[in-house]
Write a protein that holds these residues in place. Structure first.
Motif, PDB file in Angstrom:
ATOM      1  N   ILE A 177      -7.297  11.266 -14.890  1.00 40.18           N
ATOM      2  CA  ILE A 177      -7.250  10.995 -13.439  1.00 40.18           C
ATOM      3  C   ILE A 177      -7.339   9.479 -13.188  1.00 40.18           C
ATOM      4  O   ILE A 177      -6.584   8.931 -12.391  1.00 40.18           O
ATOM      5  CB  ILE A 177      -8.405  11.716 -12.679  1.00 40.18           C
ATOM      6  CG1 ILE A 177      -8.405  13.226 -12.946  1.00 40.18           C
ATOM      7  CG2 ILE A 177      -8.372  11.406 -11.181  1.00 40.18           C
ATOM      8  CD1 ILE A 177      -7.324  14.039 -12.319  1.00 40.18           C
ATOM      9  N   LEU A 202      -4.073   7.670 -13.742  1.00 38.61           N
ATOM     10  CA  LEU A 202      -2.891   8.208 -13.046  1.00 38.61           C
ATOM     11  C   LEU A 202      -1.824   7.135 -12.713  1.00 38.61           C
ATOM     12  O   LEU A 202      -0.642   7.392 -12.920  1.00 38.61           O
ATOM     13  CB  LEU A 202      -3.305   8.959 -11.774  1.00 38.61           C
ATOM     14  CG  LEU A 202      -3.595  10.463 -11.921  1.00 38.61           C
ATOM     15  CD1 LEU A 202      -3.973  11.063 -10.571  1.00 38.61           C
ATOM     16  CD2 LEU A 202      -2.428  11.240 -12.511  1.00 38.61           C
ATOM     17  N   PRO A 203      -2.210   5.935 -12.212  1.00 44.18           N
ATOM     18  CA  PRO A 203      -1.154   4.943 -11.939  1.00 44.18           C
ATOM     19  C   PRO A 203      -0.376   4.541 -13.188  1.00 44.18           C
ATOM     20  O   PRO A 203       0.850   4.387 -13.142  1.00 44.18           O
ATOM     21  CB  PRO A 203      -1.926   3.740 -11.370  1.00 44.18           C
ATOM     22  CG  PRO A 203      -3.200   4.299 -10.868  1.00 44.18           C
ATOM     23  CD  PRO A 203      -3.536   5.439 -11.777  1.00 44.18           C
ATOM     24  N   ILE A 243      -0.052   6.396 -15.925  1.00 47.72           N
ATOM     25  CA  ILE A 243       0.716   7.568 -16.357  1.00 47.72           C
ATOM     26  C   ILE A 243       1.962   7.726 -15.468  1.00 47.72           C
ATOM     27  O   ILE A 243       3.067   7.971 -15.968  1.00 47.72           O
ATOM     28  CB  ILE A 243      -0.170   8.840 -16.339  1.00 47.72           C
ATOM     29  CG1 ILE A 243      -1.275   8.713 -17.398  1.00 47.72           C
ATOM     30  CG2 ILE A 243       0.658  10.110 -16.589  1.00 47.72           C
ATOM     31  CD1 ILE A 243      -2.358   9.773 -17.324  1.00 47.72           C
ATOM     32  N   LEU A 244       1.766   7.532 -14.151  1.00 43.95           N
ATOM     33  CA  LEU A 244       2.900   7.616 -13.218  1.00 43.95           C
ATOM     34  C   LEU A 244       3.970   6.585 -13.593  1.00 43.95           C
ATOM     35  O   LEU A 244       5.163   6.904 -13.650  1.00 43.95           O
ATOM     36  CB  LEU A 244       2.404   7.369 -11.779  1.00 43.95           C
ATOM     37  CG  LEU A 244       3.468   7.286 -10.691  1.00 43.95           C
ATOM     38  CD1 LEU A 244       4.137   8.629 -10.457  1.00 43.95           C
ATOM     39  CD2 LEU A 244       2.875   6.792  -9.373  1.00 43.95           C
ATOM     40  N   TYR A 285       5.658   7.617 -16.972  1.00 48.07           N
ATOM     41  CA  TYR A 285       6.428   8.851 -16.791  1.00 48.07           C
ATOM     42  C   TYR A 285       7.701   8.595 -15.990  1.00 48.07           C
ATOM     43  O   TYR A 285       8.776   9.079 -16.344  1.00 48.07           O
ATOM     44  CB  TYR A 285       5.543   9.908 -16.111  1.00 48.07           C
ATOM     45  CG  TYR A 285       6.260  11.174 -15.719  1.00 48.07           C
ATOM     46  CD1 TYR A 285       7.064  11.863 -16.626  1.00 48.07           C
ATOM     47  CD2 TYR A 285       6.143  11.691 -14.437  1.00 48.07           C
ATOM     48  CE1 TYR A 285       7.721  13.024 -16.258  1.00 48.07           C
ATOM     49  CE2 TYR A 285       6.791  12.853 -14.060  1.00 48.07           C
ATOM     50  CZ  TYR A 285       7.588  13.512 -14.980  1.00 48.07           C
ATOM     51  OH  TYR A 285       8.247  14.657 -14.618  1.00 48.07           O
ATOM     52  N   MET A 286       7.576   7.806 -14.908  1.00 48.64           N
ATOM     53  CA  MET A 286       8.753   7.551 -14.083  1.00 48.64           C
ATOM     54  C   MET A 286       9.764   6.663 -14.817  1.00 48.64           C
ATOM     55  O   MET A 286      10.968   6.857 -14.668  1.00 48.64           O
ATOM     56  CB  MET A 286       8.353   6.924 -12.743  1.00 48.64           C
ATOM     57  CG  MET A 286       7.603   7.872 -11.818  1.00 48.64           C
ATOM     58  SD  MET A 286       8.323   9.524 -11.650  1.00 48.64           S
ATOM     59  CE  MET A 286       9.852   9.148 -10.853  1.00 48.64           C
ATOM     60  N   LEU A 309       6.263   1.245 -11.485  1.00 45.20           N
ATOM     61  CA  LEU A 309       5.225   1.188 -10.447  1.00 45.20           C
ATOM     62  C   LEU A 309       5.397  -0.079  -9.585  1.00 45.20           C
ATOM     63  O   LEU A 309       5.190  -0.042  -8.375  1.00 45.20           O
ATOM     64  CB  LEU A 309       3.825   1.227 -11.087  1.00 45.20           C
ATOM     65  CG  LEU A 309       2.652   1.404 -10.140  1.00 45.20           C
ATOM     66  CD1 LEU A 309       2.780   2.656  -9.288  1.00 45.20           C
ATOM     67  CD2 LEU A 309       1.338   1.453 -10.896  1.00 45.20           C
ATOM     68  N   ALA A 366      -5.618  -2.221  -7.000  1.00 47.51           N
ATOM     69  CA  ALA A 366      -6.141  -1.367  -5.921  1.00 47.51           C
ATOM     70  C   ALA A 366      -5.789   0.107  -6.190  1.00 47.51           C
ATOM     71  O   ALA A 366      -6.621   0.991  -5.948  1.00 47.51           O
ATOM     72  CB  ALA A 366      -5.570  -1.817  -4.587  1.00 47.51           C
ATOM     73  N   LEU A 367      -4.605   0.343  -6.718  1.00 47.12           N
ATOM     74  CA  LEU A 367      -4.201   1.720  -7.050  1.00 47.12           C
ATOM     75  C   LEU A 367      -5.094   2.284  -8.165  1.00 47.12           C
ATOM     76  O   LEU A 367      -5.467   3.455  -8.144  1.00 47.12           O
ATOM     77  CB  LEU A 367      -2.731   1.760  -7.481  1.00 47.12           C
ATOM     78  CG  LEU A 367      -1.708   1.640  -6.344  1.00 47.12           C
ATOM     79  CD1 LEU A 367      -0.329   1.303  -6.880  1.00 47.12           C
ATOM     80  CD2 LEU A 367      -1.642   2.926  -5.528  1.00 47.12           C
ATOM     81  N   PHE A 397      -8.384   3.167  -6.701  1.00 49.40           N
ATOM     82  CA  PHE A 397      -8.248   4.428  -5.956  1.00 49.40           C
ATOM     83  C   PHE A 397      -8.291   5.635  -6.911  1.00 49.40           C
ATOM     84  O   PHE A 397      -9.036   6.593  -6.682  1.00 49.40           O
ATOM     85  CB  PHE A 397      -6.926   4.410  -5.166  1.00 49.40           C
ATOM     86  CG  PHE A 397      -6.676   5.651  -4.367  1.00 49.40           C
ATOM     87  CD1 PHE A 397      -7.449   5.957  -3.254  1.00 49.40           C
ATOM     88  CD2 PHE A 397      -5.672   6.543  -4.729  1.00 49.40           C
ATOM     89  CE1 PHE A 397      -7.216   7.118  -2.522  1.00 49.40           C
ATOM     90  CE2 PHE A 397      -5.433   7.698  -4.003  1.00 49.40           C
ATOM     91  CZ  PHE A 397      -6.216   7.981  -2.893  1.00 49.40           C
ATOM     92  N   TYR A 419      -0.422   5.791  -2.653  1.00 54.32           N
ATOM     93  CA  TYR A 419      -1.794   6.340  -2.603  1.00 54.32           C
ATOM     94  C   TYR A 419      -1.730   7.836  -2.285  1.00 54.32           C
ATOM     95  O   TYR A 419      -2.433   8.634  -2.888  1.00 54.32           O
ATOM     96  CB  TYR A 419      -2.631   5.607  -1.542  1.00 54.32           C
ATOM     97  CG  TYR A 419      -2.952   4.178  -1.914  1.00 54.32           C
ATOM     98  CD1 TYR A 419      -4.118   3.864  -2.605  1.00 54.32           C
ATOM     99  CD2 TYR A 419      -2.086   3.140  -1.591  1.00 54.32           C
ATOM    100  CE1 TYR A 419      -4.410   2.552  -2.956  1.00 54.32           C
ATOM    101  CE2 TYR A 419      -2.365   1.829  -1.934  1.00 54.32           C
ATOM    102  CZ  TYR A 419      -3.534   1.541  -2.615  1.00 54.32           C
ATOM    103  OH  TYR A 419      -3.814   0.248  -2.977  1.00 54.32           O
ATOM    104  N   TRP A 457       6.062  16.584  -9.540  1.00 51.61           N
ATOM    105  CA  TRP A 457       5.534  15.224  -9.306  1.00 51.61           C
ATOM    106  C   TRP A 457       6.679  14.207  -9.324  1.00 51.61           C
ATOM    107  O   TRP A 457       6.718  13.277  -8.520  1.00 51.61           O
ATOM    108  CB  TRP A 457       4.478  14.889 -10.354  1.00 51.61           C
ATOM    109  CG  TRP A 457       3.614  13.706 -10.000  1.00 51.61           C
ATOM    110  CD1 TRP A 457       3.317  13.255  -8.740  1.00 51.61           C
ATOM    111  CD2 TRP A 457       2.943  12.820 -10.901  1.00 51.61           C
ATOM    112  NE1 TRP A 457       2.500  12.164  -8.810  1.00 51.61           N
ATOM    113  CE2 TRP A 457       2.249  11.877 -10.103  1.00 51.61           C
ATOM    114  CE3 TRP A 457       2.833  12.742 -12.284  1.00 51.61           C
ATOM    115  CZ2 TRP A 457       1.468  10.852 -10.681  1.00 51.61           C
ATOM    116  CZ3 TRP A 457       2.045  11.735 -12.846  1.00 51.61           C
ATOM    117  CH2 TRP A 457       1.382  10.805 -12.055  1.00 51.61           C
TER     118      TRP A 457
END
Lengths: 330, 77
Positions: free
Chosen positions: A239, A242-243, A245-246, A249-250, A289, A310-311, A314, B8, B60
């Motif tokens: 968790i 996540l940024p 991983i995002l 992944y993207m 990202l 900041a991400l 979060f 976010y 996602w």
């Protein structure tokens, strides 16, 4: 005594990295091992591969911890060897520019010291489910987990301070999480690792005086990965990351698999004449990202780095909330 | 932060869906344990987890691309 060891581990890691970073930077600069800071109009040359200083910081503090608390020395040793293996792969990548598929496969090697020393608990704790027994699957998943964390951190270093800053935030979260769950060995390790990333961030933040290189980002990724695999809280770490991983992944899904920089013809961002950076609108460009951050408007590198961190803050808050819904006994 | 709000939101949705997924999985496993023998159950638990994870990854990706295109198209208008 635990607090004393924790503070000493952190201080040794922080000071070693803080003192060695400018010296390694000078060494790299003198040998012409520099990279161009592409997001600045002046295109300054910055010393590369200075992330070696974090490796020194990690090593010194983990050696100290294994002397101070010898009952957990196998855990410290496994984390240290994992970091060293990943750093060597990163170093090799810095010189030889490995293909993405080979990088992914080689990064798996950093998981083997943990399997060999048997310092993992194959019973991860899952929200709502509790402890699940994965006697066979867990050790098989360790090399994959290490490959994911090392490559995710390696791909999350697009602007000054993004990798070292986000790693510091994730390690701060993990330190708090291990303290809250009463896992004091993990608390000592994560605090020791945090010292090095925090000290390095001081030099790597905008405007960067040093670049970590693949050697640094691989070492940091392996540090986080091996810490989580040996000490638990896997879901919490996922968790928090996540940024990252995002981002990974993207990139992988929009470029159609593992592709090197040379294979990507359309860049995701472009530097404008006023020094700010904007997202490229071409649909062929990979969705990173940074490109997502720039989707609404052009931003300066400092603003992008701030948004990146900041991400991560979060997602770390979300990870902290996740600890609260973990079943008791975690 | 105004023009990055969607990222976010994306992370928040990802987190809620992970937590909800675990809850659903826990309920499903609990229900299945009352029905089937343990060997078949373990295999089906793993299969369901893998399928849910792949479905989550796919959704996602769709969500992220949709939100990104929406944001970048607003910029050009």
């Amino acid at each position: 005594m635990l607090i004393v060891y924790a503070l000493l581990g952190f201080t040794i890691s922080f000071l070693t990295t803080f003192i060695s970073t400018p010296r390694i930077a000078l060494f790299m600069n003198n040998r012409g091992i520099v990279g161009i800071d592409v997001h600045k109009s002046s295109k300054p040359k910055i010393p590369e591969m200075v992330g070696i200083s974090m490796l020194i910081g990690f090593s010194m503090s983990l050696v100290f911890l294994s002397i101070a608390t010898p009952e957990s020395s196998n855990t410290y040793l496994a984390v240290l060897i994992s970091i060293v293996v990943a750093a060597l792969i990163g170093l090799f990548d810095d010189f030889k520019d490995l293909s993405p598929t080979l990088k992914m496969l080689l990064a798996m090697l950093s998981g083997f010291p943990i399997i060999a020393l048997r310092v993992y608990n194959p019973r991860p704790i899952i929200p709502f489910i509790g402890r699940v027994r994965l006697t066979i699957a867990y050790p098989l998943a360790i090399p994959i987990a290490l490959s994911v964390t090392t490559n995710a951190m390696n791909m999350s270093d697009p602007v000054n301070g993004a990798m070292s800053g986000s790693a510091s935030i994730i390690l701060t979260l993990l330190t708090i999480a291990y303290m809250l769950t009463g896992n004091y060995t993990a608390f000592l390790v994560s605090l020791a690792l945090l010292g090095a990333t925090l000290a390095f961030y001081f030099y790597n933040r905008y405007p960067a005086k040093v670049f970590s290189g693949n050697v640094g980002s691989y070492a940091v990724g392996a540090a986080i990965g091996s810490l989580v695999v040996t000490c638990g809280l896997e879901v919490v770490a996922v968790i928090a990351m996540l940024p990252q991983i995002l981002n990974s992944y993207m990139i992988l899904s929009t470029t159609g698999g593992f592709k090197g920089k040379k294979d990507i013809t359309v860049r995701p961002t472009r530097l404008l004449e006023n020094g700010s950076i904007e997202a490229v609108k071409d649909q062929q460009a990979p969705l990173t990202l940074v490109r997502m951050i720039l989707a609404g408007s052009a931003k300066t590198e400092r603003e992008i780095a701030r948004e990146f961190l900041a991400l991560t803050v979060f997602s770390s808050i979300l990870a902290l909330i996740t600890i609260l819904i973990l079943p008791p006994g975690g | 932060m105004k023009d990055t709000f969607w990222i976010y939101l994306n992370l928040l949705i990802a987190w809620i869906s992970i937590i909800t997924g675990f809850y659903l999985l826990a309920t499903l496993v609990d229900y299945m344990r009352r029905l089937s023998s343990s060997t078949i159950l373990n295999l089906s638990e793993v299969l369901i987890t893998v399928l849910l994870f792949l479905l989550w990854l796919f959704l996602w990706r769709l969500l992220t691309i949709k939100l990104f295109r929406n944001t970048i198209s607003q910029k050009s208008t």
